[in-house]
Every structure is written in structure tokens, then in C-alpha cells.
Design a protein around this motif. Structure first.
Motif, PDB file in Angstrom:
ATOM      1  N   GLU A  56      26.290   6.220 -12.494  1.00  0.00           N
ATOM      2  CA  GLU A  56      25.895   7.530 -11.950  1.00  0.00           C
ATOM      3  C   GLU A  56      24.429   7.823 -12.235  1.00  0.00           C
ATOM      4  OE1 GLU A  56      28.494  10.746 -13.144  1.00  0.00           O
ATOM      5  OE2 GLU A  56      30.260   9.485 -12.835  1.00  0.00           O
ATOM      6  N   ASP A  57      23.977   7.488 -13.440  1.00  0.00           N
ATOM      7  CA  ASP A  57      22.566   7.687 -13.792  1.00  0.00           C
ATOM      8  C   ASP A  57      21.649   6.848 -12.899  1.00  0.00           C
ATOM      9  OD1 ASP A  57      23.387   9.400 -15.784  1.00  0.00           O
ATOM     10  OD2 ASP A  57      23.017   7.984 -17.426  1.00  0.00           O
ATOM     11  N   LEU A  58      22.045   5.588 -12.685  1.00  0.00           N
ATOM     12  CA  LEU A  58      21.249   4.714 -11.821  1.00  0.00           C
ATOM     13  C   LEU A  58      21.194   5.267 -10.407  1.00  0.00           C
ATOM     14  CD1 LEU A  58      19.713   1.993 -11.408  1.00  0.00           C
ATOM     15  CD2 LEU A  58      21.913   1.045 -10.710  1.00  0.00           C
ATOM     16  N   ASN A  59      22.361   5.642  -9.867  1.00  0.00           N
ATOM     17  CA  ASN A  59      22.396   6.206  -8.513  1.00  0.00           C
ATOM     18  C   ASN A  59      21.503   7.438  -8.406  1.00  0.00           C
ATOM     19  OD1 ASN A  59      24.159   4.396  -7.229  1.00  0.00           O
ATOM     20  ND2 ASN A  59      25.941   5.447  -8.070  1.00  0.00           N
ATOM     21  N   ALA A  60      21.623   8.332  -9.369  1.00  0.00           N
ATOM     22  CA  ALA A  60      20.840   9.569  -9.332  1.00  0.00           C
ATOM     23  C   ALA A  60      19.344   9.276  -9.409  1.00  0.00           C
ATOM     24  CB  ALA A  60      21.267  10.492 -10.476  1.00  0.00           C
ATOM     25  N   LEU A  61      18.948   8.437 -10.352  1.00  0.00           N
ATOM     26  CA  LEU A  61      17.525   8.153 -10.528  1.00  0.00           C
ATOM     27  C   LEU A  61      16.929   7.434  -9.320  1.00  0.00           C
ATOM     28  CD1 LEU A  61      15.132   8.465 -12.386  1.00  0.00           C
ATOM     29  CD2 LEU A  61      15.805   6.359 -13.544  1.00  0.00           C
ATOM     30  N   VAL A  62      17.640   6.454  -8.791  1.00  0.00           N
ATOM     31  CA  VAL A  62      17.131   5.717  -7.626  1.00  0.00           C
ATOM     32  C   VAL A  62      17.012   6.650  -6.422  1.00  0.00           C
ATOM     33  CG1 VAL A  62      17.703   3.935  -5.929  1.00  0.00           C
ATOM     34  CG2 VAL A  62      17.883   3.432  -8.359  1.00  0.00           C
ATOM     35  N   HIS A  63      17.994   7.506  -6.217  1.00  0.00           N
ATOM     36  CA  HIS A  63      17.943   8.398  -5.060  1.00  0.00           C
ATOM     37  C   HIS A  63      16.862   9.461  -5.215  1.00  0.00           C
ATOM     38  CE1 HIS A  63      21.135   6.875  -2.456  1.00  0.00           C
ATOM     39  NE2 HIS A  63      21.648   6.414  -3.583  1.00  0.00           N
ATOM     40  N   ILE A  64      16.618   9.925  -6.425  1.00  0.00           N
ATOM     41  CA  ILE A  64      15.510  10.859  -6.656  1.00  0.00           C
ATOM     42  C   ILE A  64      14.182  10.173  -6.348  1.00  0.00           C
ATOM     43  CG2 ILE A  64      14.211  12.069  -8.457  1.00  0.00           C
ATOM     44  CD1 ILE A  64      16.947  12.696  -9.774  1.00  0.00           C
ATOM     45  N   LYS A  65      13.980   8.983  -6.898  1.00  0.00           N
ATOM     46  CA  LYS A  65      12.733   8.238  -6.678  1.00  0.00           C
ATOM     47  C   LYS A  65      12.569   7.882  -5.197  1.00  0.00           C
ATOM     48  CE  LYS A  65      11.479   7.387 -11.073  1.00  0.00           C
ATOM     49  NZ  LYS A  65      10.193   7.506 -11.691  1.00  0.00           N
ATOM     50  N   THR A  66      13.659   7.518  -4.546  1.00  0.00           N
ATOM     51  CA  THR A  66      13.617   7.157  -3.136  1.00  0.00           C
ATOM     52  C   THR A  66      13.215   8.352  -2.277  1.00  0.00           C
ATOM     53  OG1 THR A  66      15.259   5.407  -3.399  1.00  0.00           O
ATOM     54  CG2 THR A  66      15.025   6.337  -1.210  1.00  0.00           C
ATOM     55  N   ARG A  67      13.841   9.496  -2.509  1.00  0.00           N
ATOM     56  CA  ARG A  67      13.491  10.691  -1.734  1.00  0.00           C
ATOM     57  C   ARG A  67      12.040  11.092  -1.956  1.00  0.00           C
ATOM     58  NH1 ARG A  67      18.623  12.212  -3.388  1.00  0.00           N
ATOM     59  NH2 ARG A  67      17.779  13.524  -5.062  1.00  0.00           N
ATOM     60  N   ARG A  68      11.578  10.979  -3.188  1.00  0.00           N
ATOM     61  CA  ARG A  68      10.192  11.339  -3.493  1.00  0.00           C
ATOM     62  C   ARG A  68       9.219  10.387  -2.795  1.00  0.00           C
ATOM     63  NH1 ARG A  68       5.981  10.502  -6.819  1.00  0.00           N
ATOM     64  NH2 ARG A  68       4.882  12.337  -7.584  1.00  0.00           N
ATOM     65  N   THR A  69       9.493   9.093  -2.860  1.00  0.00           N
ATOM     66  CA  THR A  69       8.648   8.099  -2.189  1.00  0.00           C
ATOM     67  C   THR A  69       8.586   8.352  -0.692  1.00  0.00           C
ATOM     68  OG1 THR A  69       9.159   6.422  -3.850  1.00  0.00           O
ATOM     69  CG2 THR A  69       8.373   5.626  -1.720  1.00  0.00           C
ATOM     70  N   LEU A  70       9.733   8.597  -0.085  1.00  0.00           N
ATOM     71  CA  LEU A  70       9.770   8.824   1.358  1.00  0.00           C
ATOM     72  C   LEU A  70       9.096  10.134   1.735  1.00  0.00           C
ATOM     73  CD1 LEU A  70      13.334   7.514   2.196  1.00  0.00           C
ATOM     74  CD2 LEU A  70      11.136   6.388   2.588  1.00  0.00           C
ATOM     75  N   MET A  71       9.223  11.163   0.908  1.00  0.00           N
ATOM     76  CA  MET A  71       8.565  12.432   1.173  1.00  0.00           C
ATOM     77  C   MET A  71       7.045  12.253   1.154  1.00  0.00           C
ATOM     78  SD  MET A  71       6.866  15.270  -0.423  1.00  0.00           S
ATOM     79  CE  MET A  71       7.154  14.877  -2.115  1.00  0.00           C
ATOM     80  N   VAL A  72       6.536  11.550   0.147  1.00  0.00           N
ATOM     81  CA  VAL A  72       5.100  11.305   0.066  1.00  0.00           C
ATOM     82  C   VAL A  72       4.639  10.491   1.258  1.00  0.00           C
ATOM     83  CG1 VAL A  72       3.312  10.061  -1.232  1.00  0.00           C
ATOM     84  CG2 VAL A  72       4.926  11.534  -2.436  1.00  0.00           C
ATOM     85  N   PHE A  73       5.376   9.449   1.597  1.00  0.00           N
ATOM     86  CA  PHE A  73       4.951   8.587   2.708  1.00  0.00           C
ATOM     87  C   PHE A  73       5.101   9.287   4.051  1.00  0.00           C
ATOM     88  CE2 PHE A  73       4.749   4.955   5.509  1.00  0.00           C
ATOM     89  CZ  PHE A  73       3.663   4.284   4.969  1.00  0.00           C
ATOM     90  N   ASP A  74       6.139  10.106   4.212  1.00  0.00           N
ATOM     91  CA  ASP A  74       6.309  10.818   5.477  1.00  0.00           C
ATOM     92  C   ASP A  74       5.237  11.874   5.699  1.00  0.00           C
ATOM     93  OD1 ASP A  74       8.483   9.286   6.142  1.00  0.00           O
ATOM     94  OD2 ASP A  74       9.969  10.749   5.459  1.00  0.00           O
ATOM     95  N   THR A  75       4.758  12.482   4.622  1.00  0.00           N
ATOM     96  CA  THR A  75       3.727  13.514   4.784  1.00  0.00           C
ATOM     97  C   THR A  75       2.326  12.929   4.890  1.00  0.00           C
ATOM     98  OG1 THR A  75       3.626  13.847   2.385  1.00  0.00           O
ATOM     99  CG2 THR A  75       5.033  15.340   3.651  1.00  0.00           C
ATOM    100  N   SER A  76       2.036  11.846   4.185  1.00  0.00           N
ATOM    101  CA  SER A  76       0.673  11.325   4.215  1.00  0.00           C
ATOM    102  C   SER A  76       0.617   9.808   4.378  1.00  0.00           C
ATOM    103  CB  SER A  76      -0.091  11.752   2.969  1.00  0.00           C
ATOM    104  OG  SER A  76       0.698  11.795   1.839  1.00  0.00           O
ATOM    105  N   GLY A  77       1.631   9.236   4.968  1.00  0.00           N
ATOM    106  CA  GLY A  77       1.686   7.789   5.132  1.00  0.00           C
ATOM    107  C   GLY A  77       0.565   7.217   5.980  1.00  0.00           C
ATOM    108  N   VAL A  78       0.183   7.936   7.035  1.00  0.00           N
ATOM    109  CA  VAL A  78      -0.905   7.448   7.894  1.00  0.00           C
ATOM    110  C   VAL A  78      -2.197   7.354   7.090  1.00  0.00           C
ATOM    111  CG1 VAL A  78      -2.323   7.998   9.907  1.00  0.00           C
ATOM    112  CG2 VAL A  78       0.148   8.332  10.004  1.00  0.00           C
ATOM    113  N   TRP A  79      -2.469   8.364   6.276  1.00  0.00           N
ATOM    114  CA  TRP A  79      -3.687   8.359   5.462  1.00  0.00           C
ATOM    115  C   TRP A  79      -3.632   7.293   4.379  1.00  0.00           C
ATOM    116  CZ3 TRP A  79      -7.671  10.481   7.494  1.00  0.00           C
ATOM    117  CH2 TRP A  79      -7.511  11.551   8.363  1.00  0.00           C
TER     118      TRP A  79
END
Length: 174
Positions: A56-79
Motif C-alpha cells: 500500500e505504501d509503494l502504491n501510494a508513493l508511486v501514484h503521488i510521484k506519478t501524478r506530480r510528474t505528469l502535472m509538471v510535464f502537462d503544465t510546462s512540458g513544452v518549455w
């Protein structure tokens, strides 16, 4: 001779003959291989062995990191892509066209890292879109780590060959 000249004479500032460059190269690839998606790999082994709360800890941590990575890339990925393209091009042209050894050393670090970053971004997208959890998540992280290690081994090998070539060709000139 001034103090700066004596320091540069005492400490070899060429990248490929500098021990600190090779220590940094080893530390970089060790760290990149250990932290997949920002998650320490020992968590994957613990989740596989013990399941339950560790999974459960692994799932939670990976999904938090994944959402954060995708949020950063979706907002400023072109730059990010534009800046990285500029930076890598600048470093490679400076290093291999104009012969700047520091830029060559930096380029031999940056190029494989961009490939690893692209692989991790793709893994993040897969995890988010397919909702990968549990043992499948462990397998996906392990597979990504394996390919990261292959890229790291190839990068260290190529860097070593290029570094030896540079050291021998510079040594032959002097």
C-alpha cells in the motif's frame, strides 16, 4: 605565476582525467538506478516480500510521484523539452564540434539521462492511464530499472572509451 594558475596546475581540471568526474559518474548512475520515479527500489522488494502495508505504501508513493510528474510535464512540458533540447544541443556542439572537453563530459552525462527521463515519463503515463497497482506496479518499476541499468552501463562504457581516447590523444600531444 598567480595563485589561480598554481591551483589549476595542481588540480588537473580536464574532465576525463579528473577522479571527481568518475566518482560523480558512478554516483549519478547508482542514484538513478536506485530511485525509480523518485521511489527507492528497496521499497519494491519489501512490497513484493511482505505485501500488505508495504505494498500500500509503494502504491501510494508511486501514484503521488506519478501524478506530480505528469502535472509538471502537462503544465510546462513544452518549455521543458525546448530548454532541454537547447541545452543538450549547446553542450554537444560545444563539446564535439568545438572540442571543449568539459562539454564533452557533460554531454556524455546528459544524453543518456534524457533517454532515462523519457522512459520514466512514459512509465508515469502508463501507470496513470492504466491504473497499475500491486505486483504489476512492482514488475513495471523493475523493468524500468533494468533498462535504466542497461543504459547506465552503456553510458559508462562509452564515456570510459571516450575518456581514454581523450587522455591518450592529449597525452600524445604534450
Amino acid at each position: 605565476m598567480d595563485l589561480g594558475g598554481r591551483i589549476f596546475e595542481l588540480i588537473d581540471m580536464r574532465s576525463f582525467s579528473n577522479l571527481w568526474y568518475w566518482i560523480a559518474l558512478a554516483a549519478l548512475w547508482s542514484s538513478i538506478s536506485h530511485f525509480v520515479l523518485g521511489v527507492p527500489y528497496d521499497m519494491v522488494g519489501r512490497a513484493r516480500r511482505h505485501g500488505g502495508q508495504a505494498m500500500e505504501d509503494l502504491n501510494a508513493l508511486v501514484h503521488i510521484k506519478t501524478r506530480r510528474t505528469l502535472m509538471v510535464f502537462d503544465t510546462s512540458g513544452v518549455w521543458i523539452v525546448a530548454f532541454l533540447s537547447f541545452l543538450v544541443t549547446l553542450v554537444l556542439v560545444s563539446g564535439f564540434w568545438f572540442g571543449v572537453e568539459f562539454a564533452q563530459a557533460t554531454g556524455l552525462l546528459l544524453c543518456p539521462l534524457t533517454l532515462v527521463g523519457w522512459m520514466r515519463l512514459n512509465l508515469s503515463r502508463r501507470i496513470a492511464t492504466q491504473g497499475i497497482h500491486g505486483p504489476d506496479l512492482c514488475n513495471a518499476i523493475t523493468r524500468n530499472r533494468f533498462y535504466t541499468q542497461l543504459i547506465g552501463m552503456a553510458a559508462v562504457f562509452v564515456t570510459s572509451l571516450w575518456g581514454m581516447y581523450q587522455n591518450m590523444s592529449i597525452g600524445a600531444v604534450h
